[in-house]
Enzyme design. Sequence first.
Site, PDB file in Angstrom:
ATOM      1  N   GLU A   1       5.033  -7.231  -2.793  1.00 11.48           N
ATOM      2  CA  GLU A   1       3.918  -8.067  -3.290  1.00 11.48           C
ATOM      3  C   GLU A   1       3.933  -8.069  -4.823  1.00 11.48           C
ATOM      4  O   GLU A   1       4.205  -7.057  -5.461  1.00 11.48           O
ATOM      5  CB  GLU A   1       2.588  -7.564  -2.727  1.00 11.48           C
ATOM      6  CG  GLU A   1       2.235  -6.113  -3.069  1.00 11.48           C
ATOM      7  CD  GLU A   1       1.444  -5.985  -4.351  1.00 11.48           C
ATOM      8  OE1 GLU A   1       1.052  -7.026  -4.900  1.00 11.48           O
ATOM      9  OE2 GLU A   1       1.246  -4.857  -4.794  1.00 11.48           O
TER      10      GLU A   1
ATOM     11  N   SER B   1       4.455  -0.656  -2.618  1.00  8.12           N
ATOM     12  CA  SER B   1       3.196  -1.293  -2.239  1.00  8.12           C
ATOM     13  C   SER B   1       2.967  -1.243  -0.731  1.00  8.12           C
ATOM     14  O   SER B   1       3.902  -1.085   0.052  1.00  8.12           O
ATOM     15  CB  SER B   1       3.179  -2.751  -2.699  1.00  8.12           C
ATOM     16  OG  SER B   1       3.238  -2.838  -4.105  1.00  8.12           O
TER      17      SER B   1
ATOM     18  N   GLN C   1       1.381  -8.774  -7.029  1.00  8.93           N
ATOM     19  CA  GLN C   1       0.158  -8.517  -7.780  1.00  8.93           C
ATOM     20  C   GLN C   1       0.220  -7.222  -8.586  1.00  8.93           C
ATOM     21  O   GLN C   1      -0.330  -7.118  -9.681  1.00  8.93           O
ATOM     22  CB  GLN C   1      -1.054  -8.464  -6.839  1.00  8.93           C
ATOM     23  CG  GLN C   1      -1.484  -9.802  -6.289  1.00  8.93           C
ATOM     24  CD  GLN C   1      -0.652 -10.229  -5.096  1.00  8.93           C
ATOM     25  OE1 GLN C   1       0.166  -9.455  -4.603  1.00  8.93           O
ATOM     26  NE2 GLN C   1      -0.859 -11.451  -4.627  1.00  8.93           N
TER      27      GLN C   1
ATOM     28  N   GLY D   1     -16.359 -18.758   8.727  1.00 14.38           N
ATOM     29  CA  GLY D   1     -16.477 -17.320   8.555  1.00 14.38           C
ATOM     30  C   GLY D   1     -16.466 -16.999   7.071  1.00 14.38           C
ATOM     31  O   GLY D   1     -16.179 -17.859   6.231  1.00 14.38           O
TER      32      GLY D   1
ATOM     33  N   GLN E   1      -1.083  -6.017 -12.461  1.00 17.23           N
ATOM     34  CA  GLN E   1      -2.039  -4.917 -12.631  1.00 17.23           C
ATOM     35  C   GLN E   1      -1.472  -3.841 -13.543  1.00 17.23           C
ATOM     36  O   GLN E   1      -2.187  -3.261 -14.362  1.00 17.23           O
ATOM     37  CB  GLN E   1      -2.402  -4.338 -11.264  1.00 17.23           C
ATOM     38  CG  GLN E   1      -3.198  -5.295 -10.394  1.00 17.23           C
ATOM     39  CD  GLN E   1      -3.267  -4.857  -8.939  1.00 17.23           C
ATOM     40  OE1 GLN E   1      -2.345  -4.230  -8.418  1.00 17.23           O
ATOM     41  NE2 GLN E   1      -4.352  -5.197  -8.260  1.00 17.23           N
TER      42      GLN E   1
ATOM     43  N   THR F   1      -5.885   0.621  -8.807  1.00 15.55           N
ATOM     44  CA  THR F   1      -6.057  -0.538  -7.942  1.00 15.55           C
ATOM     45  C   THR F   1      -6.749  -0.074  -6.667  1.00 15.55           C
ATOM     46  O   THR F   1      -7.091   1.096  -6.523  1.00 15.55           O
ATOM     47  CB  THR F   1      -4.693  -1.175  -7.586  1.00 15.55           C
ATOM     48  OG1 THR F   1      -4.003  -0.313  -6.670  1.00 15.55           O
ATOM     49  CG2 THR F   1      -3.839  -1.369  -8.836  1.00 15.55           C
ATOM     50  N   CYS F   2      -6.928  -0.993  -5.714  1.00 18.35           N
ATOM     51  CA  CYS F   2      -7.568  -0.606  -4.467  1.00 18.35           C
ATOM     52  C   CYS F   2      -6.697   0.363  -3.674  1.00 18.35           C
ATOM     53  O   CYS F   2      -7.199   1.109  -2.824  1.00 18.35           O
ATOM     54  CB  CYS F   2      -7.895  -1.831  -3.620  1.00 18.35           C
ATOM     55  SG  CYS F   2      -6.457  -2.862  -3.224  1.00 18.35           S
ATOM     56  N   ASN F   3      -5.399   0.368  -3.949  1.00 21.68           N
ATOM     57  CA  ASN F   3      -4.488   1.217  -3.182  1.00 21.68           C
ATOM     58  C   ASN F   3      -4.007   2.460  -3.918  1.00 21.68           C
ATOM     59  O   ASN F   3      -3.401   3.335  -3.303  1.00 21.68           O
ATOM     60  CB  ASN F   3      -3.254   0.416  -2.751  1.00 21.68           C
ATOM     61  CG  ASN F   3      -3.579  -0.577  -1.666  1.00 21.68           C
ATOM     62  OD1 ASN F   3      -4.462  -0.359  -0.855  1.00 21.68           O
ATOM     63  ND2 ASN F   3      -2.874  -1.697  -1.665  1.00 21.68           N
TER      64      ASN F   3
END
Length: 415
Positions: free
Chosen positions: A110, A105, A112, A185, A116, A49-51
Amino acid sequence: MALFTLGINHRTAPLSVREQVAFHAEELRRALGDLLGGARAQEAAILSTCNRTELYCQAESPERVSQWLAEYRRLAPDDIAPYLYVHPEREAVRHAFRVASGLDSMVLGEPQILGQMKEAVRIAREEGSLGATLNKLFQNSFAVAKDVRSTTAIGANIVSMAAAAVRLAGRIFERIDEQRVLFIGAGEMIELCATHFAAQKPKQIVVANRTVDRGRALAERFGATAIRLEDVAGRLQEFDIVITCTASQLPILGLGLVERAIKSRRHRPMFMVDLAVPRDVEVEVGELDDVFLYTVDDLAQIVEEGMEARQSAVVSAETIVDARVDAFLHWLHARDSVPLIRALRDSAERMRRHELDHALKLLARGDDPAAVLEQLSQRLTNKFLHAPTQALHQADGNRSEQQALISRLFHLHSD
């Protein structure tokens, strides 16, 4: 073969290092095949994952898997070694349970990460890299995560700015699916907010940005439309919910502009969240009767309250995890005895068949059946007891241990 987890995450390495060992979904299948192909692992699953990037393995040694990771990513082993962690058996099981439950996490609790992990397991199963051990480990991980979430408050409170914004909007409007939402934005924070609000299926979503192409790219992800930032002045009155987060050094929504919008709306309420620093909305706007304006600090307070509530649930969650770790390890260690149990039963079966054949021959030649049965029982008893009796006779310094073991195995009592 040993069970272990080897990985790198947001606590041990910066993004610049993590991105070098990350695996995209389409890469996982090839990577798993390569990892198992060189006999470096008997079983494996990769969670990326991103982490974090973590390799859950049943393999000979973490060193071989670490070497594979460096080679596969064309990195010098010394470049990533300082950032890697290895969790052996018990810690590997505990780590898997904590990851699935959201206890490891960046944002505590969290949900998610569970999805994953399930996706990583699905891919590993399809590639044939899951065996009995890892399959059991992950099924237990999912069960622990469900138990933690259903019996503790680990995921019950708001712990992100985006989620807090949705929660606040729900206090103003009974149904968000009947409201029109404007995002000003197109950065990461707006993207997160858009993800949360889109899940509520509002009537309309519009993205306003200085760079129209970037705004359009974000809008397309959510079935929204994009407009130029300068068009907001003429359309502000259309929107019930306004979320803004730009890099502007001056406010882009002034008091006069919002007053005119409220007048055009016939004083229907407008919910506004200003996540920008410096602020995008003039402070005085918050004093208008029909405007509910929240700043980044307001949301931060809600997030902090949620984090405190989640932290109080950690003790209960960790207790669940520890209990399930012991249960899994009991199962795992019991599997180590299976070959020995099978060999013991095979040996006993050979003795039984040999003595049965001998007894049948005696009966066939006409010997007394009672005498044959008596002899059969004696011969079987002698053969079954030969090995433990011999072990007791040959015991040296550990005679007392041998005696205690045999007493326990055969349920013997001192009397």
